[in-house]
Design a protein around this motif. Structure first.
Motif, PDB file in Angstrom:
ATOM      1  N   HIS A 119       9.505   1.036   1.916  1.00  0.00           N
ATOM      2  CA  HIS A 119      10.467   1.403   0.883  1.00  0.00           C
ATOM      3  C   HIS A 119      10.172   2.850   0.509  1.00  0.00           C
ATOM      4  O   HIS A 119       9.025   3.207   0.230  1.00  0.00           O
ATOM      5  CB  HIS A 119      10.320   0.494  -0.344  1.00  0.00           C
ATOM      6  N   LEU A 120      11.205   3.679   0.530  1.00  0.00           N
ATOM      7  CA  LEU A 120      11.052   5.086   0.182  1.00  0.00           C
ATOM      8  C   LEU A 120      11.869   5.382  -1.063  1.00  0.00           C
ATOM      9  O   LEU A 120      13.052   5.045  -1.134  1.00  0.00           O
ATOM     10  CB  LEU A 120      11.534   5.975   1.333  1.00  0.00           C
ATOM     11  N   SER A 121      11.228   5.990  -2.048  1.00  0.00           N
ATOM     12  CA  SER A 121      11.910   6.390  -3.276  1.00  0.00           C
ATOM     13  C   SER A 121      11.365   7.759  -3.671  1.00  0.00           C
ATOM     14  O   SER A 121      10.224   7.861  -4.141  1.00  0.00           O
ATOM     15  CB  SER A 121      11.656   5.363  -4.379  1.00  0.00           C
ATOM     16  N   GLY A 122      12.139   8.795  -3.434  1.00  0.00           N
ATOM     17  CA  GLY A 122      11.689  10.151  -3.745  1.00  0.00           C
ATOM     18  C   GLY A 122      10.478  10.519  -2.921  1.00  0.00           C
ATOM     19  O   GLY A 122      10.499  10.465  -1.695  1.00  0.00           O
ATOM     20  N   ASP A 123       9.385  10.868  -3.595  1.00  0.00           N
ATOM     21  CA  ASP A 123       8.140  11.252  -2.920  1.00  0.00           C
ATOM     22  C   ASP A 123       7.164  10.092  -2.807  1.00  0.00           C
ATOM     23  O   ASP A 123       5.977  10.305  -2.569  1.00  0.00           O
ATOM     24  CB  ASP A 123       7.471  12.405  -3.675  1.00  0.00           C
ATOM     25  N   THR A 124       7.645   8.873  -2.998  1.00  0.00           N
ATOM     26  CA  THR A 124       6.788   7.693  -2.939  1.00  0.00           C
ATOM     27  C   THR A 124       7.200   6.800  -1.779  1.00  0.00           C
ATOM     28  O   THR A 124       8.370   6.430  -1.653  1.00  0.00           O
ATOM     29  CB  THR A 124       6.870   6.891  -4.258  1.00  0.00           C
ATOM     30  N   LEU A 125       6.239   6.473  -0.929  1.00  0.00           N
ATOM     31  CA  LEU A 125       6.453   5.587   0.215  1.00  0.00           C
ATOM     32  C   LEU A 125       5.595   4.353   0.014  1.00  0.00           C
ATOM     33  O   LEU A 125       4.391   4.459  -0.217  1.00  0.00           O
ATOM     34  CB  LEU A 125       6.052   6.300   1.513  1.00  0.00           C
ATOM     35  N   ARG A 126       6.228   3.194   0.088  1.00  0.00           N
ATOM     36  CA  ARG A 126       5.490   1.936  -0.007  1.00  0.00           C
ATOM     37  C   ARG A 126       5.548   1.245   1.337  1.00  0.00           C
ATOM     38  O   ARG A 126       6.631   1.030   1.888  1.00  0.00           O
ATOM     39  CB  ARG A 126       6.088   1.031  -1.082  1.00  0.00           C
TER      40      ARG A 126
END
Length: 153
Positions: A130-137
């Protein structure tokens, strides 16, 4: 008489409030990401998350020089760093389905310290992202756990 008017006014206010709540429901966001939103960057591990148990664990002895991965944009190779060793391998990413699988993982021979073993072994469990802005999970265990990364390059 006043009681009936107040009751009708209350019913009308409740009906309007319920209508407003339903109409203000957030629309689902468009999720137009591409592989290139991920592959051109170095991703640094910030935490391990266990969703059902509500546990967040921050890697021990963490810095920008350890616990990172970088996806090659020219082919399906990736590289990275545990605490004590370099790592490399292959990845398969499907942006439409949000799936990600790591394979052929290799690492150096140095004795691993702190959370290096956990970081390395968890990569082989990854199933989704899951990618949200500068955060990758990077999610695993049927999306019940994930490693969270922040973009650093």
């Amino acid at each position: 008489m006043k009681k009936r008017i107040l009751q009708k006014a209350l019913i009308i206010l409740l009906a309007l409030g319920a209508t407003t709540m339903v109409s203000c429901k957030d629309e689902p966001e468009e999720d137009n990401i591409s592989k290139y939103d991920i592959v051109y960057y170095k991703w640094h591990l910030t935490k391990f998350v266990d969703i059902p148990n509500k546990i967040e664990k921050f890697p021990q002895m963490n810095s920008d020089n350890v616990y990172w991965i970088k996806f090659d944009s020219q082919n399906d190779n990736f590289s990275g760093r545990t605490y004590s060793n370099s790592i490399k391998g292959l990845y398969q990413m499907n942006v439409e389905n949000k799936t990600l699988v790591f394979s052929n993982l290799t690492t150096g021979n140095a004795l691993e310290l702190y959370d290096g073993d956990k970081f390395f072994s968890t990569l082989s469990l990854i199933q989704n992202f899951h990618l949200s802005g500068d955060t990758l999970r990077l999610l695993y265990n049927n999306k019940m756990n994930y490693m969270q990364f922040e973009k650093i390059e």
